[in-house]
Design an enzyme around this catalytic site. Sequence first.
Site, mmCIF file in Angstrom:
data_model
loop_
_atom_site.group_PDB
_atom_site.id
_atom_site.type_symbol
_atom_site.label_atom_id
_atom_site.label_comp_id
_atom_site.label_asym_id
_atom_site.label_seq_id
_atom_site.Cartn_x
_atom_site.Cartn_y
_atom_site.Cartn_z
ATOM 1 N N ASP A 138 -56.341 22.942 -42.473
ATOM 2 C CA ASP A 138 -55.025 23.283 -43.024
ATOM 3 C C ASP A 138 -55.177 23.476 -44.514
ATOM 4 O O ASP A 138 -56.171 23.052 -45.097
ATOM 5 C CB ASP A 138 -54.093 22.081 -42.873
ATOM 6 C CG ASP A 138 -53.542 21.967 -41.488
ATOM 7 O OD1 ASP A 138 -53.544 22.978 -40.797
ATOM 8 O OD2 ASP A 138 -53.101 20.856 -41.128
ATOM 9 N N ASP A 187 -51.537 18.462 -38.799
ATOM 10 C CA ASP A 187 -50.613 17.395 -39.169
ATOM 11 C C ASP A 187 -49.322 17.440 -38.359
ATOM 12 O O ASP A 187 -48.706 16.430 -38.096
ATOM 13 C CB ASP A 187 -50.316 17.405 -40.676
ATOM 14 C CG ASP A 187 -50.077 18.806 -41.212
ATOM 15 O OD1 ASP A 187 -49.787 19.698 -40.389
ATOM 16 O OD2 ASP A 187 -50.180 19.016 -42.432
ATOM 17 N N ASP A 223 -49.313 21.004 -33.693
ATOM 18 C CA ASP A 223 -50.761 21.140 -33.789
ATOM 19 C C ASP A 223 -51.475 20.435 -32.641
ATOM 20 O O ASP A 223 -52.676 20.613 -32.451
ATOM 21 C CB ASP A 223 -51.269 20.533 -35.108
ATOM 22 C CG ASP A 223 -50.926 21.405 -36.288
ATOM 23 O OD1 ASP A 223 -50.757 22.626 -36.066
ATOM 24 O OD2 ASP A 223 -50.812 20.899 -37.411
HETATM 25 P P1 ATP Z 1 -50.589 24.185 -43.613
HETATM 26 O O1 ATP Z 1 -50.176 22.773 -43.831
HETATM 27 O O2 ATP Z 1 -50.773 24.558 -42.192
HETATM 28 O O3 ATP Z 1 -51.653 24.614 -44.509
HETATM 29 P P2 ATP Z 1 -48.083 25.057 -44.562
HETATM 30 O O4 ATP Z 1 -47.604 23.677 -44.787
HETATM 31 O O5 ATP Z 1 -48.052 25.976 -45.690
HETATM 32 O O6 ATP Z 1 -49.482 25.173 -44.015
HETATM 33 P P3 ATP Z 1 -45.939 25.352 -42.742
HETATM 34 O O7 ATP Z 1 -45.591 23.929 -42.904
HETATM 35 O O8 ATP Z 1 -45.917 25.975 -41.400
HETATM 36 O O9 ATP Z 1 -47.336 25.647 -43.315
HETATM 37 O O10 ATP Z 1 -45.006 26.170 -43.730
HETATM 38 C C1 ATP Z 1 -44.957 27.567 -43.701
HETATM 39 C C2 ATP Z 1 -43.983 28.094 -44.686
HETATM 40 O O11 ATP Z 1 -42.696 27.583 -44.395
HETATM 41 C C3 ATP Z 1 -44.258 27.697 -46.120
HETATM 42 O O12 ATP Z 1 -45.050 28.638 -46.726
HETATM 43 C C4 ATP Z 1 -42.891 27.660 -46.743
HETATM 44 O O13 ATP Z 1 -42.544 28.934 -47.221
HETATM 45 C C5 ATP Z 1 -41.979 27.339 -45.599
HETATM 46 N N1 ATP Z 1 -41.590 25.943 -45.615
HETATM 47 C C6 ATP Z 1 -42.361 24.868 -45.682
HETATM 48 N N2 ATP Z 1 -41.648 23.747 -45.637
HETATM 49 C C7 ATP Z 1 -40.351 24.119 -45.540
HETATM 50 C C8 ATP Z 1 -39.119 23.420 -45.419
HETATM 51 N N3 ATP Z 1 -39.070 22.097 -45.412
HETATM 52 N N4 ATP Z 1 -38.005 24.129 -45.340
HETATM 53 C C9 ATP Z 1 -38.043 25.459 -45.336
HETATM 54 N N5 ATP Z 1 -39.164 26.168 -45.420
HETATM 55 C C10 ATP Z 1 -40.312 25.532 -45.527
#
Ligand code: ATP
Length: 975
Positions: free
Chosen positions: A390, A691, A695
């Site tokens: 990740d 996480d 997943d």
């Molecule tokens: P990873 O942990 O897999 O590397 P990530 O945390 O960036 O990736 P996701 O958690 O799926 O992946 O988040 C994807 C996208 O969703 C982020 O790039 C962000 O734009 C949006 N995002 C993340 N958290 C939130 C939230 N709490 N509310 C709204 N949008 C969110």
Amino acid sequence: MSRFPRTGPDQEALVGGIAHWPISEEVRKFGFNISPDELAVIASNHRMSRLTLHGGVDGISNKIQVSLKKGIKENEIKTREAIYGTNKYTEKPSRSFWKFVWDALHDLTLIILMVCAIVSVVVGLFTEGFPKGMYDGIGIILSIFLVVIVTSVSDYRQSLQFIELDKEKEKIYVHVTRDGIRQKVLIFDVVVGDVVHLSIGDQVPADGLFVSGYALMIDESSLTGESEHVHISHHKPFLRSGTKVVDGSATMLVTAVGMNTEWGKLMSTLTLSHGGEDETPLQVKLNSVATLIGQIGLAFATLTFLVLLGRFFVEKYINGTEWSAKDASTIVNYFAIAVTIIVVAVPEGLPLAVTLSLAFAMKKLMDAQALVRHLSACETMGSASHICTDKTGTLTTNHMAVDKIWLCEVSKSLSSTSDTVKELHSAIPRNAISVLLQCIFENTSSEVVRGKDGKKTVLGSPTEIALLEFGLKLEDFGGDQYQKNEKVKVEPFNSEKKMMSVVISVHGGYRVFCKGASEIILGMCDKILDKEGNIIPMSQNQSKEILSIINEFASEALRTLCVAFRDLDAFDSREAIPTSRYTLIAVVGIKDPVRPGVKESVKTCMDAGIMVHMITGDNINTAKAIAKECGILTDDGIAIEGPVFRSKSPEELKELMPKIQVMARSSPLDKLMFVEVWKDMFNKVVAVTGDGTNDAPALNRADIGVAMGISGTEVAKESADVIVLDDNFSTIVHVVRWGRAVYVNIQKFVQFQLTVNIVALIINFFSACIIGSAPLTAVQLLWVNMIMDTLGALALATEPPHEELMESPPVKKDDNLITKTMWRNIIGQSLYQLVVLGVLVFCGKKIFNLTGTNADATLNTLIFNSFVFCQLFNEINSREMEKINVFEGIFRNWIFIGIITGTVIFQVIIIEFLGTFANTVPQSWKLWLVSIIIGSISMIIAVILKCVPDELLKLKPSIVLPKDYVPLPDGPDGV
Ligand code: ATP
């Protein structure tokens, strides 16, 4: 469990036709108005009628004296525990030391030996009288005793270690509100009356009732086996301990804990055991090697026995001597030697060495912040060829802060100083700031809480925290107060949708806020706020411009989010939240710096022939920027988006996979597919980090699932083999290093043990054939067996990893455990030892001029002593299979030093003082020197062997990788 006795339900107290459990005086004394049993029944029978009888959730909360807003009072915890029990399950007591001794005594060969020893004592008493006739038998019994004690101590210590690790695995934290303050407590400290906050991925810590929340879906399969998720709401408010939150969020009121819960009752019917691990692949591999060697040993033992017996009969026949009781003793001794040969041959130390080595690695990894949940994971990690990681939290620090913002056509860079926030206020129209703040504060699953010290803190996911903290700063400077409106519907964030939406009711209408992945939200908008804060239609050009702003933020490695809103005249909470015609409020760029040390760790992986892939839900440009910074994305690698990857055909994938270094905007299913392609199409060993709850399938499918300890949900942790407690990528590399160390240590041990086995079997067999006696007696062989089995395993299996381990490619699934280099060392050393011992057996007396009655005994002792020293020096040789300097780091391994020193001391004691039992005679200092010199020459032999050029062994080219090595996949069939 409650300390108050249970009685049956009170038939007198029938309320609404339902018998309820009476309240004891003790319970009433504390001011509670419901008995523990009644609460447990409400929790387990799930009947609304019973709950209604008590006035619903509010009624129950009154009866157990708790405010649903502020939670319980800290000073009531002890009382609550005394009345309603603690949240712990009664566990089966762990196995005592004597149980291990008992198990060790159950070894078949040891039992046979014991019988031989008793027969030998009886026969000896008849033939040679007391006490002389007992010595042989007692010697064997003492040796068996020593073997049993050493084996059981080692097993017992390991079991204690597993119990410790199991305890670590059970440490789950939950969020509760107590005294009006939200805090984290250990699951075991949850009490009846606690108000628990649940969010996606959490484990329900006890039985309880739904108080409030949104879209709560529970996976009850661990309890009921039902795979369908259950929707929990006011209409169906029962939550059960041990189940998992798969979607939504809620607060619950705990009504039953520990053994009063359904989970507790289920646990009491199961037999629990600690560390009941399945066999690891290496153990399975070794078991078959061990069986084969054991069979060879059996054949040799039978042959040796037959030869000894044959010679004995022939001699008797030729000499024509009478049969006597002494003959029976001789035959029993022959039998004991044969059985001992089996004991020596059966390498029971092999599986033990694996467990020892893995347990040692597990303990060391625990100190290094990696909790290995499954023993085999550590060893598999050593052969991982791909790590899919990740981004957020693993490669980055997960300490996020809003760094840039674009709103009302203005782009602002924000530093942590308050001046820039002030600037923002002067540059942006007030109504735009208001709607932005409203969106931030209303559309969040985070919470601003006051800690015990009165300080404001924000709880929630790092992205939410960053937004909320930014909102708090902005609010302070504008003096704007956000108002909490009634929430009509909430769709919490999940990584599938990548956004979060909320509908609130405002002055007779409704307002929807949504925030999430920038391109997705932008695609849902057709209006924006202009410079004056007015809502205007978004032109195509403006849309393009905003896209370029997003890309600009992203290419600076910022995590980008868009926030938007839409007003509605009517909204029914049963309908879905709309996904179009929004007004874009702002684009936010959140900084999440790369963790220090990640770049070096990625390089270490590459040098070790492991390909690192970043799989993230984030924007492709953010992902690329971070991947470049970490060294994951190279000039010839490619970054791909999840939807594009999904659409590729198997043929295209075959070509593309080796080049994919980054996958952005991926869904959990893309991650799963990525793992499957590497495993099924390329036959690779894949490690995956995860996480989120979603997943879990990828974590399960991967060879090694790695969950994040801090940001990981309980669901992810439960599906993982390893939990990285500090969420750090570098820790994963540490696991690989230890995994490799385990494999190499086992190889070293196998090499050492096989050499002893070969020499012991051959020398006993041939001397039995040629001179009619075995030079090594049963007691001596048992001692040798201990040196090479338990002690050898302890000494060699606990070598810590060294840097060179990460300079060679990973071991392939089908690689042989015993390499050609190992065979070279085994055969070379065995030949040397056989020649030297052979010379001693046949010409020893002449060479050392041994005469007199003690000549045979002195020679046999010399042979035994030289044999033991050969093994001791060869144990030191075995520390390195390739390198000449076998002493490197030896003083850092105190176990090794201790075992070698202990063995030498015990050897001296055996020869000088225990001769009566061990069939030895004290040796002159010259003969001691001879034994030591013979042993030490094996070190010179080892150096000579290591100088044999690889070409002679037809080895593959040098395994040291070139610096720019990138492992190419094998053919589709793994050829
Ligand atoms: P990873 O942990 O897999 O590397 P990530 O945390 O960036 O990736 P996701 O958690 O799926 O992946 O988040 C994807 C996208 O969703 C982020 O790039 C962000 O734009 C949006 N995002 C993340 N958290 C939130 C939230 N709490 N509310 C709204 N949008 C969110």
